[in-house]
Motif scaffolding. Structure first.
Motif, PDB file in Angstrom:
ATOM      1  N   LEU A 232       5.039  -9.732   4.816  1.00 49.20           N
ATOM      2  CA  LEU A 232       3.605  -9.996   4.715  1.00 49.20           C
ATOM      3  C   LEU A 232       3.211 -10.375   3.296  1.00 49.20           C
ATOM      4  CD1 LEU A 232       2.002  -7.287   7.035  1.00 49.20           C
ATOM      5  CD2 LEU A 232       2.577  -9.669   7.534  1.00 49.20           C
ATOM      6  N   GLU A 233       3.818  -9.742   2.306  1.00 52.53           N
ATOM      7  CA  GLU A 233       3.518 -10.099   0.912  1.00 52.53           C
ATOM      8  C   GLU A 233       3.941 -11.540   0.620  1.00 52.53           C
ATOM      9  OE1 GLU A 233       4.158  -5.544  -0.767  1.00 52.53           O
ATOM     10  OE2 GLU A 233       5.482  -7.161  -1.437  1.00 52.53           O
ATOM     11  N   ASP A 234       5.091 -11.954   1.154  1.00 50.88           N
ATOM     12  CA  ASP A 234       5.533 -13.338   0.959  1.00 50.88           C
ATOM     13  C   ASP A 234       4.546 -14.315   1.592  1.00 50.88           C
ATOM     14  OD1 ASP A 234       7.751 -12.539  -0.451  1.00 50.88           O
ATOM     15  OD2 ASP A 234       9.146 -12.732   1.229  1.00 50.88           O
ATOM     16  N   ALA A 235       4.050 -13.969   2.775  1.00 51.94           N
ATOM     17  CA  ALA A 235       3.056 -14.826   3.429  1.00 51.94           C
ATOM     18  C   ALA A 235       1.768 -14.865   2.621  1.00 51.94           C
ATOM     19  CB  ALA A 235       2.780 -14.318   4.846  1.00 51.94           C
ATOM     20  N   ALA A 236       1.408 -13.719   2.023  1.00 50.84           N
ATOM     21  CA  ALA A 236       0.201 -13.666   1.199  1.00 50.84           C
ATOM     22  C   ALA A 236       0.357 -14.531  -0.053  1.00 50.84           C
ATOM     23  CB  ALA A 236      -0.110 -12.223   0.817  1.00 50.84           C
ATOM     24  N   ARG A 237       1.540 -14.503  -0.655  1.00 59.21           N
ATOM     25  CA  ARG A 237       1.787 -15.371  -1.821  1.00 59.21           C
ATOM     26  C   ARG A 237       1.659 -16.842  -1.423  1.00 59.21           C
ATOM     27  NH1 ARG A 237       5.931 -11.510  -2.655  1.00 59.21           N
ATOM     28  NH2 ARG A 237       5.542 -10.209  -4.507  1.00 59.21           N
ATOM     29  N   ALA A 238       2.223 -17.180  -0.263  1.00 56.82           N
ATOM     30  CA  ALA A 238       2.146 -18.566   0.201  1.00 56.82           C
ATOM     31  C   ALA A 238       0.703 -18.986   0.455  1.00 56.82           C
ATOM     32  CB  ALA A 238       2.978 -18.742   1.476  1.00 56.82           C
ATOM     33  N   ALA A 239      -0.156 -18.004   0.788  1.00 55.00           N
ATOM     34  CA  ALA A 239      -1.574 -18.268   1.001  1.00 55.00           C
ATOM     35  C   ALA A 239      -2.369 -18.160  -0.296  1.00 55.00           C
ATOM     36  CB  ALA A 239      -2.137 -17.299   2.038  1.00 55.00           C
ATOM     37  N   ARG A 240      -1.644 -18.038  -1.429  1.00 57.74           N
ATOM     38  CA  ARG A 240      -2.227 -17.993  -2.768  1.00 57.74           C
ATOM     39  C   ARG A 240      -3.075 -16.756  -3.010  1.00 57.74           C
ATOM     40  NH1 ARG A 240      -3.890 -24.378  -3.876  1.00 57.74           N
ATOM     41  NH2 ARG A 240      -1.791 -25.225  -3.508  1.00 57.74           N
ATOM     42  N   CYS A 241      -2.681 -15.656  -2.399  1.00 59.07           N
ATOM     43  CA  CYS A 241      -3.355 -14.389  -2.679  1.00 59.07           C
ATOM     44  C   CYS A 241      -2.891 -13.854  -4.031  1.00 59.07           C
ATOM     45  CB  CYS A 241      -3.062 -13.362  -1.583  1.00 59.07           C
ATOM     46  SG  CYS A 241      -3.797 -13.783   0.012  1.00 59.07           S
ATOM     47  N   ARG A 242      -3.818 -13.359  -4.810  1.00 60.32           N
ATOM     48  CA  ARG A 242      -3.512 -12.866  -6.158  1.00 60.32           C
ATOM     49  C   ARG A 242      -2.922 -11.468  -6.148  1.00 60.32           C
ATOM     50  NH1 ARG A 242      -8.539 -14.381  -5.847  1.00 60.32           N
ATOM     51  NH2 ARG A 242      -9.310 -12.255  -6.172  1.00 60.32           N
ATOM     52  N   HIS A 243      -3.370 -10.649  -5.200  1.00 61.62           N
ATOM     53  CA  HIS A 243      -2.910  -9.271  -5.177  1.00 61.62           C
ATOM     54  C   HIS A 243      -2.896  -8.744  -3.745  1.00 61.62           C
ATOM     55  CE1 HIS A 243      -7.341  -9.083  -6.333  1.00 61.62           C
ATOM     56  NE2 HIS A 243      -7.314  -8.687  -5.092  1.00 61.62           N
ATOM     57  N   ALA A 244      -2.191  -7.625  -3.583  1.00 64.81           N
ATOM     58  CA  ALA A 244      -2.134  -6.930  -2.299  1.00 64.81           C
ATOM     59  C   ALA A 244      -2.706  -5.535  -2.484  1.00 64.81           C
ATOM     60  CB  ALA A 244      -0.688  -6.837  -1.798  1.00 64.81           C
ATOM     61  N   THR A 245      -3.428  -5.071  -1.479  1.00 70.07           N
ATOM     62  CA  THR A 245      -4.049  -3.753  -1.524  1.00 70.07           C
ATOM     63  C   THR A 245      -3.588  -2.934  -0.328  1.00 70.07           C
ATOM     64  OG1 THR A 245      -6.019  -4.662  -2.607  1.00 70.07           O
ATOM     65  CG2 THR A 245      -6.248  -2.521  -1.552  1.00 70.07           C
ATOM     66  N   ALA A 246      -3.370  -1.642  -0.554  1.00 70.40           N
ATOM     67  CA  ALA A 246      -3.078  -0.685   0.517  1.00 70.40           C
ATOM     68  C   ALA A 246      -3.905   0.561   0.245  1.00 70.40           C
ATOM     69  CB  ALA A 246      -1.592  -0.342   0.562  1.00 70.40           C
ATOM     70  N   TYR A 247      -4.204   1.315   1.303  1.00 67.84           N
ATOM     71  CA  TYR A 247      -5.026   2.522   1.111  1.00 67.84           C
ATOM     72  C   TYR A 247      -4.518   3.646   2.018  1.00 67.84           C
ATOM     73  CZ  TYR A 247      -7.373  -0.214   4.787  1.00 67.84           C
ATOM     74  OH  TYR A 247      -7.649  -0.992   5.890  1.00 67.84           O
ATOM     75  N   PRO A 248      -3.298   4.119   1.779  1.00 69.32           N
ATOM     76  CA  PRO A 248      -2.707   5.130   2.658  1.00 69.32           C
ATOM     77  C   PRO A 248      -3.364   6.495   2.535  1.00 69.32           C
ATOM     78  CG  PRO A 248      -1.334   4.787   0.734  1.00 69.32           C
ATOM     79  CD  PRO A 248      -2.402   3.746   0.668  1.00 69.32           C
ATOM     80  N   MET A 249      -3.473   7.174   3.664  1.00 75.43           N
ATOM     81  CA  MET A 249      -3.800   8.601   3.665  1.00 75.43           C
ATOM     82  C   MET A 249      -2.577   9.376   3.176  1.00 75.43           C
ATOM     83  SD  MET A 249      -6.958   8.820   4.717  1.00 75.43           S
ATOM     84  CE  MET A 249      -7.040  10.604   4.946  1.00 75.43           C
ATOM     85  N   ASP A 250      -2.763  10.637   2.845  1.00 75.52           N
ATOM     86  CA  ASP A 250      -1.659  11.425   2.310  1.00 75.52           C
ATOM     87  C   ASP A 250      -0.475  11.477   3.273  1.00 75.52           C
ATOM     88  OD1 ASP A 250      -3.014  11.902  -0.007  1.00 75.52           O
ATOM     89  OD2 ASP A 250      -3.596  13.955   0.476  1.00 75.52           O
ATOM     90  N   TRP A 251      -0.748  11.532   4.582  1.00 77.04           N
ATOM     91  CA  TRP A 251       0.345  11.626   5.552  1.00 77.04           C
ATOM     92  C   TRP A 251       0.991  10.259   5.822  1.00 77.04           C
ATOM     93  CZ3 TRP A 251      -4.789  12.219   7.393  1.00 77.04           C
ATOM     94  CH2 TRP A 251      -5.235  11.224   8.251  1.00 77.04           C
ATOM     95  N   GLN A 252       0.474   9.219   5.194  1.00 80.85           N
ATOM     96  CA  GLN A 252       1.030   7.872   5.378  1.00 80.85           C
ATOM     97  C   GLN A 252       1.878   7.446   4.183  1.00 80.85           C
ATOM     98  OE1 GLN A 252      -2.825   6.075   6.169  1.00 80.85           O
ATOM     99  NE2 GLN A 252      -2.326   5.849   8.341  1.00 80.85           N
ATOM    100  N   SER A 253       2.423   8.403   3.487  1.00 77.63           N
ATOM    101  CA  SER A 253       3.441   8.187   2.450  1.00 77.63           C
ATOM    102  C   SER A 253       3.011   7.236   1.335  1.00 77.63           C
ATOM    103  CB  SER A 253       4.746   7.666   3.079  1.00 77.63           C
ATOM    104  OG  SER A 253       5.212   8.546   4.073  1.00 77.63           O
ATOM    105  N   PRO A 254       2.060   7.641   0.486  1.00 80.60           N
ATOM    106  CA  PRO A 254       1.721   6.801  -0.667  1.00 80.60           C
ATOM    107  C   PRO A 254       2.936   6.467  -1.532  1.00 80.60           C
ATOM    108  CG  PRO A 254       0.091   8.545  -0.389  1.00 80.60           C
ATOM    109  CD  PRO A 254       1.206   8.843   0.565  1.00 80.60           C
TER     110      PRO A 254
END
Length: 292
Positions: free
Chosen positions: A238-260
């Motif tokens: 997904l990050e590679d696809a985002a780069r191809a779409a010229r996205c500058r950054h990636a964001t995630a917002y995990p809860m504690d049980w979702q392994s930050p």
């Protein structure tokens, strides 16, 4: 169930994703949340209706345990400036208190008037800078107190329900989407999926490409397929696809049980954290530079 061997797994990227595939991921994430929190999210609809019963504004909300989440707020353009938005928020606070909630959470974008919520007593507890086209996403919280039901502008009736009709929720979603598109180009969903030799899904990740930004929304791997790096592979697809779409950054917002820590190992750095975000559990907002 026996472990799945990595050579038997095939990864594909869908843009846009097939709804049944993303529903599988959403359901798996929801089951995990229920297991951790001991209960599921329950919908609440707060609607303003005209004399014909048409939704002219409303709030789509969820409650879980002591928490009440305002997911969407929309007011018809013809009724903006009449006080309807404020009345709907007061109705949401009334509904939250009536259902035993202790806190209300919401978030909004800079072009959606965060000052409106500040004037209602909401405190900003975090900000995601440059979320979309230079606008920030603001995260607010307020303690719930007893408030009377507000009066709506003349000709409108208030409808609060724990069983909101899909069509009414969709009316709010559509109205807010139209407002969003006045300020930013439409976003696009994307998914990376892993299937076993039989074609059955064993892991998946879902994200959003949004005007130069990418958000990794959900990622899930079946227990028997864990430990083989599938989650890392899906995230990188997904990050590679985002780069191809010229996205500058990636964001995630995990809860504690979702392994930050999983995201840290992928190169995501914490921006801010709320220690008590969902029924006592913390959430961390993280970002990764995609230009490297």
């Amino acid at each position: 169930m026996p472990a799945l061997a990595a050579p038997d797994i095939r990864i594909t990227v869908q843009r846009p994703p097939v709804q049944s595939d993303t529903a599988w991921i959403d359901a798996a994430v929801a089951r995990q949340e229920v297991a951790v929190l001991g209960g599921s999210r329950r919908p609440v609809g707060i609607f303003a209706r005209d004399a014909q019963g048409r939704v002219t504004g409303g709030i789509s909300a969820q409650r879980i345990g002591p928490d009440f989440y305002v997911h969407l707020l929309w007011v018809d353009s013809a009724l903006r400036g009449t006080g309807l938005g404020r009345a709907l928020m007061l109705a949401a606070e009334h509904a939250a208190h009536a259902r035993g909630a202790k806190r209300i959470f919401l978030n909004t974008i800079t072009f959606q008037a965060p000052g409106f919520y500040a004037r209602l007593g909401y405190a900003e507890e975090g900000r995601l800078v440059d979320f979309i086209q230079g606008s920030d996403r603001h995260y607010f919280r307020k303690s719930v107190a007893a408030v009377p039901l507000p009066a709506l502008p003349a000709g409108l009736a208030l409808d609060i329900t724990d069983s909101p009709a899909k069509a009414d929720v969709q009316a709010i979603d559509d109205g807010l989407t139209a407002h969003w598109n006045e300020h930013a180009a439409p976003y696009e969903e994307i998914a990376a999926l892993a299937r076993g030799a039989s074609g059955a899904l064993v892991a998946g990740a879902v994200g959003v490409l949004d005007n130069g930004s990418f958000t990794l929304v959900h990622i899930w791997t079946r227990e028997e397929a864990r430990g083989q790096g599938l989650g890392r592979r899906l995230a990188r697809e997904l990050e590679d696809a985002a780069r191809a779409a010229r996205c500058r950054h990636a964001t995630a917002y995990p809860m504690d049980w979702q392994s930050p820590g999983f995201f840290e190992r992928l190169g995501y750095a914490a921006l801010f954290r709320v220690n008590d975000y969902t029924a006592g559990h913390g959430r961390t907002w993280m970002r990764k530079d995609l230009s490297a």
